[in-house]
Design a protein around this motif. Structure first.
Motif, PDB file in Angstrom:
ATOM      1  N   PHE A  85       0.831  -1.197   0.000  1.00 55.30           N
ATOM      2  CA  PHE A  85       0.000   0.000   0.000  1.00 55.30           C
ATOM      3  C   PHE A  85       0.869   1.253   0.000  1.00 55.30           C
ATOM      4  O   PHE A  85       0.458   2.294  -0.511  1.00 55.30           O
ATOM      5  CB  PHE A  85      -0.928  -0.006   1.220  1.00 55.30           C
ATOM      6  N   ASP A  86       2.081   1.170   0.561  1.00 51.20           N
ATOM      7  CA  ASP A  86       3.009   2.301   0.529  1.00 51.20           C
ATOM      8  C   ASP A  86       3.326   2.696  -0.904  1.00 51.20           C
ATOM      9  O   ASP A  86       3.443   3.893  -1.219  1.00 51.20           O
ATOM     10  CB  ASP A  86       4.303   1.955   1.266  1.00 51.20           C
ATOM     11  N   LEU A  87       3.482   1.718  -1.775  1.00 52.30           N
ATOM     12  CA  LEU A  87       3.754   1.993  -3.180  1.00 52.30           C
ATOM     13  C   LEU A  87       2.589   2.753  -3.808  1.00 52.30           C
ATOM     14  O   LEU A  87       2.776   3.710  -4.552  1.00 52.30           O
ATOM     15  CB  LEU A  87       4.003   0.676  -3.927  1.00 52.30           C
ATOM     16  N   MET A  88       1.369   2.343  -3.479  1.00 58.95           N
ATOM     17  CA  MET A  88       0.188   3.015  -4.014  1.00 58.95           C
ATOM     18  C   MET A  88       0.097   4.448  -3.507  1.00 58.95           C
ATOM     19  O   MET A  88      -0.229   5.362  -4.273  1.00 58.95           O
ATOM     20  CB  MET A  88      -1.059   2.215  -3.594  1.00 58.95           C
ATOM     21  N   VAL A  89       0.407   4.662  -2.246  1.00 61.93           N
ATOM     22  CA  VAL A  89       0.384   6.011  -1.682  1.00 61.93           C
ATOM     23  C   VAL A  89       1.435   6.887  -2.365  1.00 61.93           C
ATOM     24  O   VAL A  89       1.174   8.066  -2.675  1.00 61.93           O
ATOM     25  CB  VAL A  89       0.609   5.962  -0.162  1.00 61.93           C
ATOM     26  N   ASN A  90       2.616   6.335  -2.616  1.00 64.96           N
ATOM     27  CA  ASN A  90       3.663   7.104  -3.297  1.00 64.96           C
ATOM     28  C   ASN A  90       3.231   7.529  -4.696  1.00 64.96           C
ATOM     29  O   ASN A  90       3.473   8.665  -5.119  1.00 64.96           O
ATOM     30  CB  ASN A  90       4.946   6.282  -3.368  1.00 64.96           C
ATOM     31  N   VAL A  91       2.592   6.619  -5.414  1.00 59.30           N
ATOM     32  CA  VAL A  91       2.111   6.945  -6.762  1.00 59.30           C
ATOM     33  C   VAL A  91       1.069   8.060  -6.701  1.00 59.30           C
ATOM     34  O   VAL A  91       1.089   8.997  -7.511  1.00 59.30           O
ATOM     35  CB  VAL A  91       1.531   5.688  -7.441  1.00 59.30           C
ATOM     36  N   LEU A  92       0.164   7.970  -5.742  1.00 59.71           N
ATOM     37  CA  LEU A  92      -0.862   8.998  -5.582  1.00 59.71           C
ATOM     38  C   LEU A  92      -0.230  10.348  -5.245  1.00 59.71           C
ATOM     39  O   LEU A  92      -0.610  11.384  -5.808  1.00 59.71           O
ATOM     40  CB  LEU A  92      -1.849   8.576  -4.497  1.00 59.71           C
ATOM     41  N   LEU A  93       0.747  10.347  -4.336  1.00 54.80           N
ATOM     42  CA  LEU A  93       1.423  11.590  -3.956  1.00 54.80           C
ATOM     43  C   LEU A  93       2.157  12.220  -5.146  1.00 54.80           C
ATOM     44  O   LEU A  93       2.060  13.434  -5.371  1.00 54.80           O
ATOM     45  CB  LEU A  93       2.419  11.325  -2.827  1.00 54.80           C
ATOM     46  N   ILE A  94       2.870  11.408  -5.899  1.00 54.67           N
ATOM     47  CA  ILE A  94       3.611  11.934  -7.045  1.00 54.67           C
ATOM     48  C   ILE A  94       2.662  12.538  -8.065  1.00 54.67           C
ATOM     49  O   ILE A  94       2.932  13.609  -8.631  1.00 54.67           O
ATOM     50  CB  ILE A  94       4.462  10.824  -7.687  1.00 54.67           C
ATOM     51  N   THR A  95       1.532  11.874  -8.303  1.00 55.32           N
ATOM     52  CA  THR A  95       0.559  12.375  -9.270  1.00 55.32           C
ATOM     53  C   THR A  95       0.022  13.736  -8.860  1.00 55.32           C
ATOM     54  O   THR A  95      -0.090  14.658  -9.677  1.00 55.32           O
ATOM     55  CB  THR A  95      -0.599  11.388  -9.431  1.00 55.32           C
ATOM     56  N   VAL A  96      -0.302  13.877  -7.578  1.00 56.31           N
ATOM     57  CA  VAL A  96      -0.862  15.135  -7.084  1.00 56.31           C
ATOM     58  C   VAL A  96       0.202  16.231  -7.061  1.00 56.31           C
ATOM     59  O   VAL A  96      -0.036  17.369  -7.480  1.00 56.31           O
ATOM     60  CB  VAL A  96      -1.470  14.939  -5.686  1.00 56.31           C
ATOM     61  N   ILE A  97       1.402  15.909  -6.580  1.00 56.38           N
ATOM     62  CA  ILE A  97       2.461  16.909  -6.471  1.00 56.38           C
ATOM     63  C   ILE A  97       2.938  17.363  -7.849  1.00 56.38           C
ATOM     64  O   ILE A  97       3.167  18.555  -8.089  1.00 56.38           O
ATOM     65  CB  ILE A  97       3.638  16.357  -5.644  1.00 56.38           C
ATOM     66  N   GLY A  98       3.085  16.417  -8.760  1.00 58.55           N
ATOM     67  CA  GLY A  98       3.545  16.790 -10.097  1.00 58.55           C
ATOM     68  C   GLY A  98       2.521  17.600 -10.862  1.00 58.55           C
ATOM     69  O   GLY A  98       2.882  18.514 -11.610  1.00 58.55           O
ATOM     70  N   GLY A  99       1.254  17.289 -10.698  1.00 61.51           N
ATOM     71  CA  GLY A  99       0.196  18.005 -11.412  1.00 61.51           C
ATOM     72  C   GLY A  99      -0.714  17.027 -12.126  1.00 61.51           C
ATOM     73  O   GLY A  99      -0.301  16.402 -13.116  1.00 61.51           O
ATOM     74  N   MET A 100      -1.938  16.883 -11.626  1.00 64.31           N
ATOM     75  CA  MET A 100      -2.868  15.934 -12.216  1.00 64.31           C
ATOM     76  C   MET A 100      -3.340  16.412 -13.588  1.00 64.31           C
ATOM     77  O   MET A 100      -3.527  17.607 -13.818  1.00 64.31           O
ATOM     78  CB  MET A 100      -4.078  15.744 -11.297  1.00 64.31           C
ATOM     79  N   GLY A 101      -3.527  15.454 -14.490  1.00 60.41           N
ATOM     80  CA  GLY A 101      -4.066  15.770 -15.795  1.00 60.41           C
ATOM     81  C   GLY A 101      -3.116  16.528 -16.693  1.00 60.41           C
ATOM     82  O   GLY A 101      -3.548  17.252 -17.585  1.00 60.41           O
TER      83      GLY A 101
END
Length: 393
Positions: free
Chosen positions: A281-297
């Protein structure tokens, strides 16, 4: 270049410079950053970029919140690992493992989407979370097939291993970090052993570049425009005659297959996998964080966010150790800069990035660039002058 980027340019000089630096650093990484830690870092950036790109087309373009994305990454990794373990470390086993991983990810994603996408937002997220937890439990219990918590070690083709060399003579490399820290130009040169590890890294790099351009083209096609319409107002998209469930299902399946492909390449690169590294689940959280921090969409956010995240996760503890020693005369600061507290500082960096970049790094840079262009345009074309007397009248 416009055609290659499908008309979706960075639209920000600062973002363009940042992207050029990241891409050039990755393109020449084996010849600029020596050592196993550096190799693991830039390999992880390529792998996570593919994984985050595949998640961005879900969260950023159709507002699908899935907690099962790491599961598809694990499916690809385990399919490749099991194939290489049972069929031998040959190219045929790689083909079988890749095909099995993609087919399994497609089938699982289609079933999840078929039964779950008719529910909304948080309910779909909960369904995917339950499926991911169940799959991880299944992998841990099927010890004789998956290796359980011990994982799977396997052989890869000799060409992709550390024992193979592309050239008999070493290739010169320039230690960029060593030069910047010491200023010694002559001492910064080193010999690069062009082994199979360098070859597999460039497979990761080229795969990440190709996936980026393919997804950029897809999300700027009619299919992508419908996905954006679903993101903005799903009910209006349905009223216009689009079968939103079908579009969302296709998007989930494509995203799952890209994640499985990244997982298969991760298995080839690491030559060992376990549930913690591919399904946690840590891997999933990291992916979610990177997506939000980098810029969604944006898709560009996957590149920028991944590079910053992996670098922070890899080197923050080392930087804190240096600061910890330098602050020995300040007891409170000395205690706060303890390397054991690196997770605290990593979390603080994420909070600050979200606070100062609420639209993500890419979104915020684009917004500032657009505001600057509007101000310049207003200065050049201020509009017709008005008589103050006419205004009062």
């Amino acid at each position: 270049m416009m055609r290659l980027l499908s008309g979706d340019t960075p639209r920000s000089p600062a973002l363009t410079v940042l992207l050029v630096i990241i891409v050039l650093a990755l393109a020449f990484a084996p010849f600029l950053f020596p050592g196993p830690l550096a190799y693991r870092t830039y390999s992880s950036i390529c792998l996570f970029t593919m994984l985050v790109l595949s998640y961005d087309i879900l969260l950023g373009y159709t507002r699908i919140i899935s907690f099962a994305h790491a599961m598809f990454y694990g499916i690809g990794a385990y399919a490749m690992a099991i194939s290489l373990r049972d069929l031998g470390g040959g190219w045929g086993a790689i083909g079988v493992g890749l095909a099995a991983g993609l087919a399994t990810a497609l089938a699982v994603a289609f079933v999840i989407a078929l039964f779950s996408l008719r529910v909304r937002a948080v309910f779909f997220a909960l369904v995917t979370l339950a499926v991911a937890v169940g799959f991880m439990t299944l992998v841990s219990k099927l010890y004789h097939f998956t290796g359980g918590e011990d994982g799977i070690a396997f052989q890869v083709p000799f060409v992709l291993g550390p024992g193979y060399t592309l050239t008999d003579e070493p290739v010169p490399g320039f230690n960029l970090i060593g030069f910047l820290t010491s200023g010694d130009f002559a001492g910064a040169w080193f010999d690069v052993r062009t082994s199979g590890m360098v070859l597999i890294y460039y497979v990761l790099f080229v795969a990440a570049v190709c996936i980026f351009f393919a997804l950029l083209r897809m999300m700027n096609s009619p299919f992508g425009r419908v996905c954006k319409a679903i993101r903005e107002n799903e009910f209006r998209a349905e009223a216009l005659g689009y079968r939103t469930v079908a579009f969302r299902t296709i998007n989930v399946c494509i995203s799952a297959m890209i994640a499985a492909f990244a997982g298969a390449l991760a298995a080839l690169s690491l030559r060992y996998i376990n549930p913690e590294s591919t399904l946690s689940f840590d891997l999933m959280v990291n992916v979610l964080l990177i997506t939000v921090i980098g810029g969604m969409g944006t898709l560009y956010g996957a590149i920028v966010g991944t590079a910053l995240f992996v670098l922070a996760e890899t080197y923050l503890q080392s930087l804190l150790a240096v600061a910890h020693e330098a602050s020995a005369s300040l007891p409170l600061v000395h205690a706060m800069l303890d390397p054991e507290r690196w997770y605290l500082w990593l979390g603080l960096l994420f909070v600050l990035s979200v606070y100062f970049f609420p639209r993500g790094i890419v979104g915020q840079l684009r917004l500032r660039s657009e505001s600057r262009r509007r101000r310049v345009g207003a200065d050049i074309n201020p509009g017709p002058a008005t008589d103050p007397k006419e205004t009062r009248g």
